[in-house]
Enzyme design. Sequence first.
Site, PDB file in Angstrom:
ATOM      1  N   CYS A 114       0.943  -1.247  -0.145  1.00 28.26           N
ATOM      2  CA  CYS A 114      -0.062  -0.189  -0.088  1.00 28.26           C
ATOM      3  C   CYS A 114       0.798   1.223  -0.168  1.00 28.26           C
ATOM      4  O   CYS A 114       0.299   2.190  -0.175  1.00 28.26           O
ATOM      5  CB  CYS A 114      -0.914   0.024   1.300  1.00 28.26           C
ATOM      6  SG  CYS A 114      -2.048  -1.299   1.030  1.00 28.26           S
ATOM      7  N   HIS A 248      -3.385   7.551   2.165  1.00 29.94           N
ATOM      8  CA  HIS A 248      -3.803   6.095   1.980  1.00 29.94           C
ATOM      9  C   HIS A 248      -5.349   5.902   2.600  1.00 29.94           C
ATOM     10  O   HIS A 248      -5.186   6.331   3.792  1.00 29.94           O
ATOM     11  CB  HIS A 248      -2.662   5.242   2.292  1.00 29.94           C
ATOM     12  CG  HIS A 248      -3.099   3.866   2.285  1.00 29.94           C
ATOM     13  ND1 HIS A 248      -3.588   3.255   1.065  1.00 29.94           N
ATOM     14  CD2 HIS A 248      -3.109   2.623   3.010  1.00 29.94           C
ATOM     15  CE1 HIS A 248      -3.841   1.927   1.290  1.00 29.94           C
ATOM     16  NE2 HIS A 248      -3.766   1.580   2.428  1.00 29.94           N
ATOM     17  N   ASN A 278     -10.156   0.068   0.691  1.00 29.61           N
ATOM     18  CA  ASN A 278      -8.739   0.009   0.694  1.00 29.61           C
ATOM     19  C   ASN A 278      -8.230  -0.387  -0.827  1.00 29.61           C
ATOM     20  O   ASN A 278      -8.331  -1.611  -0.878  1.00 29.61           O
ATOM     21  CB  ASN A 278      -8.031  -0.609   1.560  1.00 29.61           C
ATOM     22  CG  ASN A 278      -6.568  -0.452   1.753  1.00 29.61           C
ATOM     23  OD1 ASN A 278      -5.631  -0.129   0.722  1.00 29.61           O
ATOM     24  ND2 ASN A 278      -6.037  -0.718   2.727  1.00 29.61           N
TER      25      ASN A 278
HETATM   26  C1  LIG Z   1      -9.119  -4.211  10.468  1.00 22.96           C
HETATM   27  C2  LIG Z   1      -9.811  -3.406  11.556  1.00 22.96           C
HETATM   28  C3  LIG Z   1     -10.892  -2.667  11.023  1.00 22.96           C
HETATM   29  C4  LIG Z   1     -10.215  -4.331  12.975  1.00 22.96           C
HETATM   30  O1  LIG Z   1     -10.920  -3.163  13.547  1.00 22.96           O
HETATM   31  P1  LIG Z   1     -10.556  -3.723  15.305  1.00 22.96           P
HETATM   32  O2  LIG Z   1     -11.424  -2.545  15.722  1.00 22.96           O
HETATM   33  O3  LIG Z   1      -9.068  -3.518  15.688  1.00 22.96           O
HETATM   34  O4  LIG Z   1     -11.133  -5.208  15.616  1.00 22.96           O
HETATM   35  P2  LIG Z   1     -10.362  -6.260  15.893  1.00 22.96           P
HETATM   36  O5  LIG Z   1      -9.385  -7.050  14.844  1.00 22.96           O
HETATM   37  O6  LIG Z   1      -9.770  -6.128  17.355  1.00 22.96           O
HETATM   38  O7  LIG Z   1     -11.621  -7.472  16.124  1.00 22.96           O
HETATM   39  C5  LIG Z   1     -12.699  -7.100  16.975  1.00 22.96           C
HETATM   40  C6  LIG Z   1     -13.598  -8.145  16.971  1.00 22.96           C
HETATM   41  O8  LIG Z   1     -14.210  -7.994  15.801  1.00 22.96           O
HETATM   42  C7  LIG Z   1     -14.289  -9.159  14.823  1.00 22.96           C
HETATM   43  N1  LIG Z   1     -14.514  -9.113  13.570  1.00 22.96           N
HETATM   44  C8  LIG Z   1     -13.263  -8.647  12.755  1.00 22.96           C
HETATM   45  N2  LIG Z   1     -13.821  -8.452  11.420  1.00 22.96           N
HETATM   46  C9  LIG Z   1     -14.985  -8.394  11.765  1.00 22.96           C
HETATM   47  C10 LIG Z   1     -16.075  -8.520  10.570  1.00 22.96           C
HETATM   48  N3  LIG Z   1     -15.994  -7.833   9.294  1.00 22.96           N
HETATM   49  N4  LIG Z   1     -17.366  -8.424  11.318  1.00 22.96           N
HETATM   50  C11 LIG Z   1     -17.697  -8.800  12.338  1.00 22.96           C
HETATM   51  N5  LIG Z   1     -16.820  -8.712  13.254  1.00 22.96           N
HETATM   52  C12 LIG Z   1     -15.464  -8.805  12.815  1.00 22.96           C
HETATM   53  C13 LIG Z   1     -13.092  -9.786  15.597  1.00 22.96           C
HETATM   54  O9  LIG Z   1     -13.414 -11.437  15.056  1.00 22.96           O
HETATM   55  C14 LIG Z   1     -13.104  -9.415  16.833  1.00 22.96           C
HETATM   56  O10 LIG Z   1     -13.997 -10.385  17.390  1.00 22.96           O
HETATM   57  P3  LIG Z   1     -13.610 -11.034  18.964  1.00 22.96           P
HETATM   58  O11 LIG Z   1     -13.469  -9.687  19.792  1.00 22.96           O
HETATM   59  O12 LIG Z   1     -14.879 -11.844  19.409  1.00 22.96           O
HETATM   60  O13 LIG Z   1     -12.268 -11.973  18.750  1.00 22.96           O
HETATM   61  C15 LIG Z   1      -8.830  -2.458  12.281  1.00 22.96           C
HETATM   62  O14 LIG Z   1      -7.731  -3.146  13.324  1.00 22.96           O
HETATM   63  C16 LIG Z   1      -7.827  -1.766  11.073  1.00 22.96           C
HETATM   64  O15 LIG Z   1      -8.428  -1.144  10.114  1.00 22.96           O
HETATM   65  N6  LIG Z   1      -6.539  -1.995  11.267  1.00 22.96           N
HETATM   66  C17 LIG Z   1      -5.741  -1.293  10.177  1.00 22.96           C
HETATM   67  C18 LIG Z   1      -5.692  -2.215   8.988  1.00 22.96           C
HETATM   68  C19 LIG Z   1      -4.866  -1.457   7.969  1.00 22.96           C
HETATM   69  O16 LIG Z   1      -4.430  -0.326   8.041  1.00 22.96           O
HETATM   70  N7  LIG Z   1      -4.998  -2.200   6.973  1.00 22.96           N
HETATM   71  C20 LIG Z   1      -4.384  -1.689   5.617  1.00 22.96           C
HETATM   72  C21 LIG Z   1      -3.101  -1.500   5.721  1.00 22.96           C
HETATM   73  S1  LIG Z   1      -2.256  -1.095   4.114  1.00 22.96           S
END
Ligand SMILES: CC(C)(COP(=O)(O)OP(=O)(O)OC[C@H]1O[C@@H](n2cnc3c(N)ncnc32)[C@H](O)[C@@H]1OP(=O)(O)O)[C@@H](O)C(=O)NCCC(=O)NCCS
Length: 321
Positions: A114, A248, A278
């Site tokens: 990315c 980004h 993204n």
């Molecule tokens: C991916 C992202 C949205 C997840 O959000 P978060 O608040 O960190 O959530 P977590 O990963 O801690 O997961 C929380 C819960 O939601 C659940 N979950 C994950 N994806 C889910 C979805 N699509 N729908 C519903 N629940 C979901 C997980 O299983 C977890 O459940 P649990 O608590 O029972 O284990 C966030 O971390 C993020 O955007 N990170 C940066 C990613 C990024 O920048 N990527 C690109 C790089 S180029």
Amino acid sequence: MKYSKIIGTGSYLPDKVLTNFDLEKIVDTTNSWIVERTGIRQRHIAAEYETAMIMAEKAAREAMVVADITPDEIGMIIVATTTPEKMFPSTACLLQQRLEIAGCPAFDLNSTACAGFMYAISIADQFIRTGAIKNALVIGSEVMSRIVNWTDRSTCVLFGDGAGAVLLGASHKPGILSTHLHADGTHKDVLSLNHSIGKPMDVEEELFIKMTGSQLFKLAVNILGDLFDETLKANSLQKSDVDWLVPHQANIRIIQAMAKKLDLPLERVAITLEEQGNTSSASIPLALDKAIRDGRIQRGDMLLLEGFGGGLAWGSALIKY
Ligand SMILES: CC(C)(COP(=O)(O)OP(=O)(O)OC[C@H]1O[C@@H](n2cnc3c(N)ncnc32)[C@H](O)[C@@H]1OP(=O)(O)O)[C@@H](O)C(=O)NCCC(=O)NCCS
């Protein structure tokens, strides 16, 4: 003193749209979870025939029309893509043939994920500044839908497909003021696609993106905050000198944190995340093109572009548009 300047932009998005409600039928997720945690409502998905090269060509042709330059005036083609049509010939070489540009250097940046567009624009800028070339075509083009695991709800809801192009041209007036690139391989496992060439795969999941989202989130916020400080300091500028943030598009909460860091209202941030998700290395040129085309970004505005991705790798550019 010679600078490179943005002389044209273009973009392409596939027709097919996949909404969060469509995703509710594919994996165990909800529209409200996706919107609240990411800011994404829909993403575009490439048709079978649409490759990184096909989409790059459409975006490139748009940028060439805006810049009003002919293929033979282009001195370099760089395509940032994590999802090339082939390992080689590069997407850039395939594109060169399609655009009938003979002889200029053409290559892909595949591995900066990315952050690819930031690396690509920085390289093109260096070549123009030294006088080696006059114009460069810099593209981010991605079919992320082909490398996400459609059974993994934690990643498949995030990504989309598309292409954005920027044409840079030599200028005696300031355009790109500075670019800043970094990488830190100690975070290699936070975001990866472990598909190895010449090595049998142990598990099917090696075909797909793997991500520790929450860890990446924290890293991104810290890294980008420092990157802004470095970029402004290098140009002896203040936050208040920045008119537009073109980030980004990974997560609206990261984008909001970055706008806050710059004391910029969200209206001064080019955001496409809601409609496009993204799109990896395409996200910055797509957001830039949209804000230029709809008249929000105007000539003379000061733009701060930033990107980060697997590696980790990250980079910024400060640009007088
Ligand atoms: C991916 C992202 C949205 C997840 O959000 P978060 O608040 O960190 O959530 P977590 O990963 O801690 O997961 C929380 C819960 O939601 C659940 N979950 C994950 N994806 C889910 C979805 N699509 N729908 C519903 N629940 C979901 C997980 O299983 C977890 O459940 P649990 O608590 O029972 O284990 C966030 O971390 C993020 O955007 N990170 C940066 C990613 C990024 O920048 N990527 C690109 C790089 S180029």
